[in-house]
Design a protein around this motif. Structure first.
Motif, short mmCIF file in Angstrom:
data_model
loop_
_atom_site.label_atom_id
_atom_site.label_comp_id
_atom_site.label_asym_id
_atom_site.label_seq_id
_atom_site.Cartn_x
_atom_site.Cartn_y
_atom_site.Cartn_z
N THR A 66 0.83 -1.20 0.00
CA THR A 66 0.00 0.00 0.00
C THR A 66 0.86 1.26 0.00
O THR A 66 0.60 2.22 -0.74
CB THR A 66 -0.94 0.02 1.23
OG1 THR A 66 -1.70 -1.20 1.25
CG2 THR A 66 -1.88 1.20 1.17
N GLU A 160 -6.46 -3.53 3.65
CA GLU A 160 -7.49 -2.96 4.53
C GLU A 160 -6.86 -2.34 5.77
O GLU A 160 -7.21 -1.22 6.18
CB GLU A 160 -8.50 -4.04 4.93
CG GLU A 160 -9.62 -3.53 5.82
CD GLU A 160 -10.57 -4.63 6.26
OE1 GLU A 160 -11.47 -4.34 7.08
OE2 GLU A 160 -10.41 -5.78 5.81
N LEU A 163 -4.93 0.88 4.84
CA LEU A 163 -5.81 2.01 4.56
C LEU A 163 -6.34 2.63 5.85
O LEU A 163 -6.54 3.85 5.94
CB LEU A 163 -6.96 1.58 3.65
CG LEU A 163 -6.57 1.30 2.20
CD1 LEU A 163 -7.76 0.74 1.42
CD2 LEU A 163 -6.04 2.55 1.51
N LYS A 167 -5.59 6.52 7.01
CA LYS A 167 -6.64 7.44 7.48
C LYS A 167 -6.20 8.14 8.75
O LYS A 167 -6.36 9.36 8.91
CB LYS A 167 -7.94 6.67 7.70
CG LYS A 167 -9.11 7.54 8.13
CD LYS A 167 -10.37 6.70 8.29
CE LYS A 167 -11.55 7.57 8.73
NZ LYS A 167 -12.79 6.75 8.90
N LYS A 190 -8.16 9.90 -0.68
CA LYS A 190 -9.45 9.35 -1.08
C LYS A 190 -9.39 8.81 -2.50
O LYS A 190 -9.88 7.70 -2.79
CB LYS A 190 -10.53 10.42 -0.96
CG LYS A 190 -11.94 9.92 -1.28
CD LYS A 190 -12.97 11.01 -1.09
CE LYS A 190 -14.38 10.50 -1.41
NZ LYS A 190 -15.40 11.56 -1.23
N LYS A 193 -7.21 5.68 -2.50
CA LYS A 193 -7.94 4.53 -1.95
C LYS A 193 -8.87 3.94 -3.00
O LYS A 193 -8.94 2.71 -3.16
CB LYS A 193 -8.73 4.96 -0.71
CG LYS A 193 -9.59 3.85 -0.12
CD LYS A 193 -10.36 4.35 1.10
CE LYS A 193 -11.25 3.25 1.65
NZ LYS A 193 -12.02 3.71 2.85
#
Length: 217
Positions: A66, A160, A163, A167, A190, A193
């Motif tokens: 990620t 997941e 992310l 945040k 955003k 993602k």
């Protein structure tokens, strides 16, 4: 399930703090009120001869898929980032060491088929291995070539968790730095993602009849 997600988040948060500490970002952790001493890396890096931009790239690489993709996303933002950082982000590579996956077994389990009833052959070694999936070449019974894209085990959970961390990081950066406002970081994350989740779902390949998608859970 919620408890499991919370436990995973704690584990990834510890990993994040450990990596940032390893690459000499203790001051950043302190400003953000994070206790780096509790998560010291087993391998403390000598960062004296490394620029901050090299250390950023190394940290992103160690944090995984990620964060590598996040760095790649910002590698074309010369209007926002120093050229020295851009040059380092451009070095981020998505190629990773291939896993030894049993593609036959995966296809039979996920698609509920007998592979021999549909495929003449499937290569055992992947054509390419990236952070989200591996790509294999095969042939249907009529001899038509086909590409099979198989997601890496547990990649859904990993992304997941990452992310969720991103945040939280955005909130911290907005609080302790003007950088977030300068580039509208919330909007950028955003959009990132959305793009990442589309790639994770193999949505583009679903619209390509030359691909068979095997989604792993």
């Amino acid at each position: 399930i919620m408890f499991d997600k919370h436990q995973r988040k704690i584990k990834r948060s510890a990993k994040l703090i450990s990596v940032l500490s390893k690459y000499g970002f203790q001051d950043l952790l302190i400003r953000m009120g994070l206790q780096a001493d509790s998560y010291k890396s087993n391998t403390q890096l000598d960062t004296k001869n490394l620029s901050v931009y090299v250390r950023i790239r190394l940290a992103l690489e160690e944090l995984g898929p990620t964060f590598i993709k996040l760095g790649q996303t910002f590698s074309n933002r010369e209007d926002l980032l120093p050229i020295e950082l851009i040059q380092q982000l451009e070095k981020l590579q998505d190629n990773v060491i291939a896993l030894d996956l049993d593609v036959h077994a995966i296809l039979e389990e996920e698609l509920n088929i007998n592979v021999d009833d549909h495929f003449k052959s499937i290569d055992r070694k992947p054509l390419a291995a990236a952070s989200i999936a591996q790509v294999y070449k095969g042939f249907l019974l009529d001899g038509s070539p086909i590409i099979i894209k198989v997601k890496r085990p547990d990649i859904n959970s990993i992304i997941e968790d990452d992310l969720m961390l991103l945040k939280d990081l955005v909130k911290l950066i907005d609080t302790y730095s003007e950088f977030g406002d300068k580039i509208n970081l919330r909007h950028a994350i955003k959009a990132f993602k959305k793009s990442l989740l589309e790639e994770l779902s193999l949505i583009n390949e679903k619209n390509n009849e030359n691909f068979i998608n095997c989604i792993l859970y």
